[in-house]
Structure formats: structure tokens, C-alpha cells
Motif scaffolding. Structure first.
Motif, PDB file in Angstrom:
ATOM      1  N   UNK A   1       8.470-154.599 -92.218  1.00 14.98           N
ATOM      2  CA  UNK A   1       7.661-154.933 -91.062  1.00 14.98           C
ATOM      3  C   UNK A   1       6.789-156.134 -91.376  1.00 14.98           C
ATOM      4  N   UNK A   2       6.882-157.169 -90.554  1.00 16.94           N
ATOM      5  CA  UNK A   2       6.043-158.344 -90.724  1.00 16.94           C
ATOM      6  C   UNK A   2       4.884-158.271 -89.736  1.00 16.94           C
ATOM      7  N   UNK A   3       3.717-158.686 -90.173  1.00 17.09           N
ATOM      8  CA  UNK A   3       2.548-158.707 -89.311  1.00 17.09           C
ATOM      9  C   UNK A   3       1.593-159.785 -89.795  1.00 17.09           C
ATOM     10  N   UNK A   4       0.604-160.100 -88.983  1.00 18.50           N
ATOM     11  CA  UNK A   4      -0.398-161.073 -89.391  1.00 18.50           C
ATOM     12  C   UNK A   4      -1.746-160.727 -88.807  1.00 18.50           C
ATOM     13  N   UNK A   5      -2.770-161.132 -89.521  1.00 18.19           N
ATOM     14  CA  UNK A   5      -4.147-160.978 -89.086  1.00 18.19           C
ATOM     15  C   UNK A   5      -4.694-162.393 -88.931  1.00 18.19           C
ATOM     16  N   UNK A   6      -4.764-162.863 -87.700  1.00 16.45           N
ATOM     17  CA  UNK A   6      -5.185-164.239 -87.463  1.00 16.45           C
ATOM     18  C   UNK A   6      -6.636-164.482 -87.888  1.00 16.45           C
ATOM     19  N   UNK A   7      -7.481-163.490 -87.710  1.00 13.34           N
ATOM     20  CA  UNK A   7      -8.883-163.642 -88.087  1.00 13.34           C
ATOM     21  C   UNK A   7      -9.043-163.851 -89.586  1.00 13.34           C
ATOM     22  N   UNK A   8      -8.161-163.232 -90.364  1.00 15.50           N
ATOM     23  CA  UNK A   8      -8.213-163.349 -91.817  1.00 15.50           C
ATOM     24  C   UNK A   8      -7.239-164.394 -92.359  1.00 15.50           C
ATOM     25  N   UNK A   9      -6.496-165.026 -91.462  1.00 12.55           N
ATOM     26  CA  UNK A   9      -5.502-166.025 -91.866  1.00 12.55           C
ATOM     27  C   UNK A   9      -4.545-165.472 -92.921  1.00 12.55           C
ATOM     28  N   UNK A  10      -4.080-164.266 -92.683  1.00 12.50           N
ATOM     29  CA  UNK A  10      -3.246-163.579 -93.660  1.00 12.50           C
ATOM     30  C   UNK A  10      -1.984-163.024 -93.014  1.00 12.50           C
ATOM     31  N   UNK A  11      -0.878-163.245 -93.665  1.00 11.66           N
ATOM     32  CA  UNK A  11       0.427-162.725 -93.270  1.00 11.66           C
ATOM     33  C   UNK A  11       0.807-161.587 -94.206  1.00 11.66           C
ATOM     34  N   UNK A  12       1.476-160.571 -93.666  1.00  8.71           N
ATOM     35  CA  UNK A  12       1.863-159.414 -94.459  1.00  8.71           C
ATOM     36  C   UNK A  12       3.351-159.117 -94.308  1.00  8.71           C
ATOM     37  N   UNK A  13       3.898-158.497 -95.327  1.00  5.12           N
ATOM     38  CA  UNK A  13       5.240-157.945 -95.248  1.00  5.12           C
ATOM     39  C   UNK A  13       5.209-156.560 -95.870  1.00  5.12           C
ATOM     40  N   UNK A  14       5.327-155.541 -95.035  1.00  2.00           N
ATOM     41  CA  UNK A  14       5.398-154.170 -95.505  1.00  2.00           C
ATOM     42  C   UNK A  14       6.858-153.831 -95.752  1.00  2.00           C
ATOM     43  N   UNK A  15       7.188-153.490 -96.979  1.00  3.11           N
ATOM     44  CA  UNK A  15       8.558-153.207 -97.371  1.00  3.11           C
ATOM     45  C   UNK A  15       8.675-151.742 -97.761  1.00  3.11           C
TER      46      UNK A  15
END
Length: 123
Positions: free
Chosen positions: A68-82
Motif C-alpha cells: 500500500x502506497x500513501x503520503x502525508x503532504x503535511x509531513x512531505x513524506x511518502x510511505x510504502x507498507x509492504x
């Protein structure tokens, strides 16, 4: 100047989970795609997942339902939950960004790359 920095890689048993993070700076485009690619020895970069400015996600068939890919724009951070990781997922994982109205997971479309974080899945 866009700067991307990945973290969260490591070693995990098959069937386990990891979450990767990508901290970004300098990305201000209204239309963009943020994505994860991976590369193992002897292979070219392959697209894993992407998310565009409208939060529309794109996944490689090999990871659909597991990642699952997601992002937190406020924190300028991209995530990948594997989740449900397989040894075939072993690779160096790279965060990448590029302009565009939507994501197409081809490496030549991305102009900024992080240094990568290693994911190793053992059986």
C-alpha cells in the motif's frame, strides 16, 4: 532542488511486513507522481507503486493486494507498507518523483531519485 531520502529497509522473514518511508523536500509542483521502484542485481528498475496529486494509486500486478502506497503532504513524506513479503521482493527500493497528471510506472518518466534502502526477505 528536490531531495528524497528513504528509510525503513531491513531484513524480514517471508510473510512478514515492513514500512518504507521517503522524506522529501523541494517538491512544489501541482501535478506530480511519487512512486517506489526497486532493483535487484542483474535487473533493471521496476515500478512498484505510485500515487498522484489526486491520491490515485497505481500498483504493479506483482504487489497488488500486498503493498500500500500513501503520503502525508503535511509531513512531505511518502510511505510504502509492504505485507506478506516474498523473497522475490528482495531488492533495493528507491523513492522517485516526477511531473505528470497521473502515474505511469516507467523509470524514464521520473526525474528525482533517492539513494535507496535495502529490503531483504529470507525464506
Amino acid at each position: 532542488q528536490v531531495h528524497l531520502l528513504e528509510s525503513g529497509g531491513g531484513s524480514v522473514q517471508a510473510g512478514g511486513s515492513l514500512r518504507l518511508s521517503c522524506a522529501s523536500s523541494g517538491l512544489t509542483s501541482d501535478h506530480y507522481c511519487m512512486a517506489w521502484f526497486r532493483q535487484s542485481p542483474g535487473k533493471e528498475h521496476e515500478g512498484v507503486a505510485g500515487i498522484d496529486s489526486d491520491q490515485v494509486t497505481t500498483y504493479a500486478e506483482s504487489v497488488k493486494g500486498r503493498f500500500t502506497i500513501s503520503k502525508d503532504n503535511a509531513k512531505n513524506t511518502l510511505y510504502l507498507q509492504m505485507s506478506n513479503l516474498d523473497p522475490e521482493d528482495t531488492a533495493m527500493y528507491y523513492c522517485a518523483g516526477g511531473p505528470g497528471a497521473y502515474c505511469v510506472l516507467l523509470p524514464q518518466l521520473f526525474v528525482q531519485w533517492g539513494q535507496g534502502t535495502q529490503v531483504t526477505v529470507s525464506s
